[in-house]
Design a protein around this motif. Structure first.
Motif, short mmCIF file in Angstrom:
data_model
loop_
_atom_site.label_atom_id
_atom_site.label_comp_id
_atom_site.label_asym_id
_atom_site.label_seq_id
_atom_site.Cartn_x
_atom_site.Cartn_y
_atom_site.Cartn_z
N ASN A 15 -7.15 26.15 14.95
CA ASN A 15 -7.34 24.86 14.29
C ASN A 15 -6.73 23.73 15.13
O ASN A 15 -5.92 22.93 14.65
N ALA A 17 -8.71 21.49 17.06
CA ALA A 17 -9.83 20.68 17.54
C ALA A 17 -9.38 19.32 18.06
O ALA A 17 -9.83 18.86 19.12
N SER A 45 -9.95 29.92 14.18
CA SER A 45 -10.01 28.54 13.71
C SER A 45 -11.09 28.35 12.67
O SER A 45 -12.18 28.93 12.75
N THR A 46 -10.79 27.48 11.69
CA THR A 46 -11.78 27.12 10.67
C THR A 46 -12.23 25.67 10.82
O THR A 46 -13.02 25.19 10.01
N ASP A 47 -11.72 25.00 11.85
CA ASP A 47 -12.17 23.63 12.11
C ASP A 47 -13.17 23.66 13.27
O ASP A 47 -13.83 24.66 13.51
N ASP A 48 -13.27 22.58 14.03
CA ASP A 48 -14.27 22.48 15.10
C ASP A 48 -13.73 22.90 16.47
O ASP A 48 -14.32 22.55 17.50
N THR A 49 -12.66 23.67 16.50
CA THR A 49 -12.05 24.05 17.77
C THR A 49 -13.05 24.71 18.70
O THR A 49 -13.16 24.35 19.89
N ALA A 51 -16.34 24.64 18.71
CA ALA A 51 -17.39 23.71 19.13
C ALA A 51 -16.88 22.75 20.19
O ALA A 51 -17.59 22.44 21.16
N VAL A 52 -15.65 22.27 20.03
CA VAL A 52 -15.05 21.37 21.02
C VAL A 52 -14.93 22.08 22.36
O VAL A 52 -15.28 21.55 23.42
N SER A 55 -18.29 22.52 24.00
CA SER A 55 -18.88 21.26 24.45
C SER A 55 -18.34 20.83 25.81
O SER A 55 -18.99 20.06 26.52
#
Length: 234
Positions: A15, A17, A45-49, A51-52, A55
């Protein structure tokens, strides 16, 4: 194209991100100076870690299903996935500061440093006097006891990492544990800053948090298990 041995930058996350989104762009000078791969070892992680990380072109390594998160295991998994001749372990809320790439280039160019691990100078991203006090205390701890923490990074050759057995798959104190196996004589303290978020000190207190860390360290040296310390640390 950059020349030289491949450098693997390995970041444990959970978590993270927001901090990861700030750290990964700061790796651009490193990626320009070295053949480089970036591996994010995520601990569920349950957030955008994730994906970040993706990217920015980082490879993501996840814990196997059912395995509890723990930075030691995450770093161990990242190292298993790394291809680099040199490994740089970096926390997601720490960013290489000015002049870092040149310092690392000089260090990795010396053949004798294949048998030495490097850590960096802690710098907190706060203007408060209390932050400068923490930096001085960390510098003193490193100078006297040869005991850096993970927020100072760890740069070492793959050969040395394998020789000492790598990170132990423990939930806490993984940084202290590997440094103890390396020993003070195999540590180089480089005068290049790692700019680390002061948020945990802002939340936990510039006195309370170091005191809690000291208690955990003392309990660890007295034989308390990392699992028990993790419950105490929170």
């Amino acid at each position: 194209m950059p020349n030289g041995p491949l450098l693997s930058v390995l970041l444990p996350t959970r978590n993270a991100a927001k901090t990861l989104a700030a750290t990964l762009p700061k790796l651009a000078p490193i990626r320009e100076a070295f053949p480089c791969e970036v591996i994010v070892a995520d601990g569920g992680s349950t957030d955008d870690t994730v994906a970040v990380a993706e990217s920015f072109g980082a490879k993501v390594v996840r814990l196997p299903p059912g395995m509890p998160p723990g930075r030691g295991q995450q770093l161990r998994n990242a190292a298993l996935a790394a291809r680099g001749e040199w490994l740089f372990f970096l926390h997601a809320d720490s960013q290489p500061g000015t002049g870092w790439s040149e310092v690392v280039r000089k260090f990795t160019a010396e053949p004798e440093n294949y048998h030495v691990a490097a850590v960096f100078r802690l710098a907190l991203d706060s203007e408060r006097k209390a932050a400068r006090r923490i930096e001085r205390l960390v510098a003193w701890r490193c100078r006297v006891f040869g005991l850096p923490y993970g927020d100072q990074g760890l740069l070492l050759s793959r050969a040395l990492y394998d020789a000492v057995g790598g990170f132990a798959p423990i939930p806490i104190m993984e940084d202290v544990e590997i440094v103890r196996r390396l020993g003070k004589d195999r540590l180089a303290f480089l005068d290049a800053p790692l700019v680390t978020s002061a948020e945990r000190y802002e939340k936990g207190g510039y006195w309370r948090r170091p005191f809690r860390n000291l208690v955990c360290l003392a309990l660890y040296f007295l034989g308390a298990s990392p699992a028990r310390l993790r419950r105490f640390y929170g």
